[in-house]
Design a protein around this motif. Structure first.
Motif, PDB file in Angstrom:
ATOM      1  N   ARG A   1      -5.531   3.791   5.365  1.00  0.00           N
ATOM      2  CA  ARG A   1      -6.837   4.442   5.345  1.00  0.00           C
ATOM      3  C   ARG A   1      -7.801   3.806   4.343  1.00  0.00           C
ATOM      4  N   GLU A   2      -7.267   3.182   3.282  1.00  0.00           N
ATOM      5  CA  GLU A   2      -8.166   2.528   2.317  1.00  0.00           C
ATOM      6  C   GLU A   2      -8.729   1.228   2.859  1.00  0.00           C
ATOM      7  N   GLY A   3      -8.046   0.617   3.852  1.00  0.00           N
ATOM      8  CA  GLY A   3      -8.556  -0.627   4.423  1.00  0.00           C
ATOM      9  C   GLY A   3      -7.536  -1.744   4.517  1.00  0.00           C
ATOM     10  N   VAL A   4      -6.557  -1.783   3.631  1.00  0.00           N
ATOM     11  CA  VAL A   4      -5.552  -2.834   3.669  1.00  0.00           C
ATOM     12  C   VAL A   4      -4.629  -2.626   4.877  1.00  0.00           C
ATOM     13  N   PHE A   5      -4.110  -3.744   5.410  1.00  0.00           N
ATOM     14  CA  PHE A   5      -3.174  -3.689   6.525  1.00  0.00           C
ATOM     15  C   PHE A   5      -1.761  -3.970   6.033  1.00  0.00           C
ATOM     16  N   VAL A   6      -0.788  -3.438   6.759  1.00  0.00           N
ATOM     17  CA  VAL A   6       0.620  -3.795   6.553  1.00  0.00           C
ATOM     18  C   VAL A   6       1.115  -4.397   7.858  1.00  0.00           C
ATOM     19  N   GLU A   7       1.594  -5.632   7.793  1.00  0.00           N
ATOM     20  CA  GLU A   7       2.116  -6.301   8.975  1.00  0.00           C
ATOM     21  C   GLU A   7       3.634  -6.399   8.845  1.00  0.00           C
ATOM     22  N   ILE A   8       4.335  -5.721   9.732  1.00  0.00           N
ATOM     23  CA  ILE A   8       5.798  -5.741   9.725  1.00  0.00           C
ATOM     24  C   ILE A   8       6.271  -6.568  10.913  1.00  0.00           C
ATOM     25  N   TYR A   9       6.803  -7.735  10.615  1.00  0.00           N
ATOM     26  CA  TYR A   9       7.277  -8.637  11.657  1.00  0.00           C
ATOM     27  C   TYR A   9       8.686  -8.262  12.102  1.00  0.00           C
ATOM     28  N   ASP A  10       8.942  -8.491  13.380  1.00  0.00           N
ATOM     29  CA  ASP A  10      10.244  -8.209  13.988  1.00  0.00           C
ATOM     30  C   ASP A  10      10.721  -6.797  13.638  1.00  0.00           C
ATOM     31  N   PRO A  11       9.938  -5.783  14.016  1.00  0.00           N
ATOM     32  CA  PRO A  11      10.306  -4.418  13.643  1.00  0.00           C
ATOM     33  C   PRO A  11      11.556  -3.897  14.341  1.00  0.00           C
ATOM     34  N   LEU A  12      12.059  -4.633  15.331  1.00  0.00           N
ATOM     35  CA  LEU A  12      13.299  -4.211  15.974  1.00  0.00           C
ATOM     36  C   LEU A  12      14.499  -4.392  15.042  1.00  0.00           C
ATOM     37  N   SER A  13      14.312  -5.147  13.977  1.00  0.00           N
ATOM     38  CA  SER A  13      15.385  -5.382  13.013  1.00  0.00           C
ATOM     39  C   SER A  13      14.999  -4.821  11.646  1.00  0.00           C
ATOM     40  N   PHE A  14      15.821  -3.900  11.134  1.00  0.00           N
ATOM     41  CA  PHE A  14      15.662  -3.362   9.771  1.00  0.00           C
ATOM     42  C   PHE A  14      14.269  -2.774   9.549  1.00  0.00           C
ATOM     43  N   ALA A  15      13.751  -2.066  10.550  1.00  0.00           N
ATOM     44  CA  ALA A  15      12.391  -1.509  10.443  1.00  0.00           C
ATOM     45  C   ALA A  15      12.261  -0.564   9.260  1.00  0.00           C
TER      46      ALA A  15
ATOM     47  N   LYS B   1      10.136  -1.397   1.836  1.00  0.00           N
ATOM     48  CA  LYS B   1       9.687  -2.516   1.004  1.00  0.00           C
ATOM     49  C   LYS B   1       8.154  -2.569   0.973  1.00  0.00           C
ATOM     50  N   ALA B   2       7.545  -2.385   2.148  1.00  0.00           N
ATOM     51  CA  ALA B   2       6.087  -2.423   2.234  1.00  0.00           C
ATOM     52  C   ALA B   2       5.466  -1.282   1.449  1.00  0.00           C
ATOM     53  N   ALA B   3       6.042  -0.079   1.550  1.00  0.00           N
ATOM     54  CA  ALA B   3       5.493   1.086   0.858  1.00  0.00           C
ATOM     55  C   ALA B   3       5.557   0.913  -0.659  1.00  0.00           C
ATOM     56  N   LYS B   4       6.654   0.372  -1.145  1.00  0.00           N
ATOM     57  CA  LYS B   4       6.786   0.140  -2.592  1.00  0.00           C
ATOM     58  C   LYS B   4       5.765  -0.895  -3.057  1.00  0.00           C
ATOM     59  N   PHE B   5       5.549  -1.923  -2.232  1.00  0.00           N
ATOM     60  CA  PHE B   5       4.561  -2.947  -2.560  1.00  0.00           C
ATOM     61  C   PHE B   5       3.156  -2.339  -2.555  1.00  0.00           C
ATOM     62  N   TYR B   6       2.891  -1.509  -1.562  1.00  0.00           N
ATOM     63  CA  TYR B   6       1.591  -0.847  -1.429  1.00  0.00           C
ATOM     64  C   TYR B   6       1.297   0.023  -2.647  1.00  0.00           C
ATOM     65  N   GLU B   7       2.290   0.730  -3.136  1.00  0.00           N
ATOM     66  CA  GLU B   7       2.097   1.609  -4.291  1.00  0.00           C
ATOM     67  C   GLU B   7       1.678   0.835  -5.535  1.00  0.00           C
ATOM     68  N   LYS B   8       2.065  -0.432  -5.630  1.00  0.00           N
ATOM     69  CA  LYS B   8       1.763  -1.238  -6.804  1.00  0.00           C
ATOM     70  C   LYS B   8       0.373  -1.864  -6.759  1.00  0.00           C
ATOM     71  N   LEU B   9      -0.258  -1.833  -5.586  1.00  0.00           N
ATOM     72  CA  LEU B   9      -1.593  -2.424  -5.469  1.00  0.00           C
ATOM     73  C   LEU B   9      -2.616  -1.584  -6.243  1.00  0.00           C
ATOM     74  N   GLY B  10      -3.619  -2.242  -6.754  1.00  0.00           N
ATOM     75  CA  GLY B  10      -4.697  -1.531  -7.427  1.00  0.00           C
ATOM     76  C   GLY B  10      -5.633  -0.895  -6.416  1.00  0.00           C
ATOM     77  N   ASP B  11      -6.525  -0.056  -6.892  1.00  0.00           N
ATOM     78  CA  ASP B  11      -7.448   0.651  -5.995  1.00  0.00           C
ATOM     79  C   ASP B  11      -8.333  -0.310  -5.213  1.00  0.00           C
ATOM     80  N   VAL B  12      -8.717  -1.420  -5.839  1.00  0.00           N
ATOM     81  CA  VAL B  12      -9.601  -2.381  -5.168  1.00  0.00           C
ATOM     82  C   VAL B  12      -8.842  -3.174  -4.116  1.00  0.00           C
ATOM     83  N   THR B  13      -7.666  -3.676  -4.464  1.00  0.00           N
ATOM     84  CA  THR B  13      -6.906  -4.510  -3.519  1.00  0.00           C
ATOM     85  C   THR B  13      -6.379  -3.690  -2.338  1.00  0.00           C
TER      86      THR B  13
END
Length: 262
Positions: free
Chosen positions: A203-217, A223-235
């Motif tokens: 909703r803030e604008g950044v995208f998350v691209e998960i490749y090959d979601p049929l494996s280890f989705a 992993k993506a959510a933890k990375f997202y939490e570390k982003l600053g408000d601007v990024t």
């Protein structure tokens, strides 16, 4: 002798009937102890209607009451999930029900939106993407799903989608508050799952691209959510988080300031 046997048999039948009648009187349903966990106005209204239907079992025999009949009453309301139903002798039936939470909105061929929860159950349809609690559900784009109210949806990549949001849920308490849309994106070679992906617009604008979601989705989403939490408000307002990996050990997330769409 034969007459005595007949008389004895009749006596046993009468005794059994008396005992059965006595048991039925003693063990008769006098109260439906229904506990509802709801969070929407419509959920409260549905709970009142369901309670009236459940009260119809009052006066039934506790001994011979089939609990599956109670379950069927709850199943008539797709937005409810039966948590527990049990007999509490001598006179009470306990029922615990919770309202299912909408998560996804899938636009069907007739232009209606099918509202789906995190378990994949289609709860209802609506002519607009508005949740029962207000706001929008996560829009699903480019998926080909078979949906029917009260039934778990089916379709290509749908199970991977559910696993993805199970992974998100480990870090994001309410994915609907963070995610706006999920697009199933295919590469030039659609049959190659390694290059197909979920494009998840936050909703803030950044995208998350998960490749090959049929494996280890689920692991990739966590992993993506933890990375997202570390982003600053601007990024969080631009760019994308790309998650790749063909094994659990090689899952990797990286942030790019510019999103390359293809």
């Amino acid at each position: 002798m034969k007459k005595a046997l007949i008389m004895t048999s009749v006596a046993f039948v009468l005794l059994f009937a008396v005992i059965a009648a006595g048991v039925n009187v003693v063990f008769t349903v006098s109260y439906i102890d229904a506990s509802f966990s709801v969070f929407s106005v419509q959920g409260e209204e549905d709970a009142k209607e369901l309670k009236k239907e459940l009260d119809g079992f009052v006066g039934s025999s506790m001994t011979f009451l089939d609990l599956s009949a109670v379950s069927e009453k709850v199943e008539k309301y797709p937005c409810f999930q039966l948590e527990r139903v049990k007999k509490k002798f001598p006179k009470t039936v306990e029922v615990t029900v919770k309202e299912r939470k909408e998560l996804f909105a899938y636009k069907t061929a007739d232009g209606m939106y099918a509202m789906i929860d995190s378990d994949g159950i289609c709860l209802r349809t609506s002519d607009e993407n508005v949740s029962r609690t207000g706001g929008e559900n996560i829009l699903l784009t480019n998926f080909d799903l078979d949906v029917e109210i009260g039934v778990r949806a089916k379709g290509n990549y749908f199970e991977a989608l559910l696993k993805t949001f199970s992974g998100f849920g480990i870090c994001l308490a309410d994915a609907r508050a963070n995610v706006r849309e999920v697009t199933l994106a295919f590469s030039a070679n659609e049959d190659n799952p390694l290059t197909n992906r979920f494009d998840i617009e936050m909703r803030e604008g950044v995208f998350v691209e998960i490749y090959d979601p049929l494996s280890f989705a689920d692991a990739k989403a966590e992993k993506a959510a933890k990375f997202y939490e570390k982003l600053g408000d601007v990024t969080r307002m631009y760019g994308c988080i790309t998650v790749t990996g063909s094994t659990a050990e090689t899952i990797n997330a990286a942030y790019f300031m510019h999103r390359f769409e293809y």
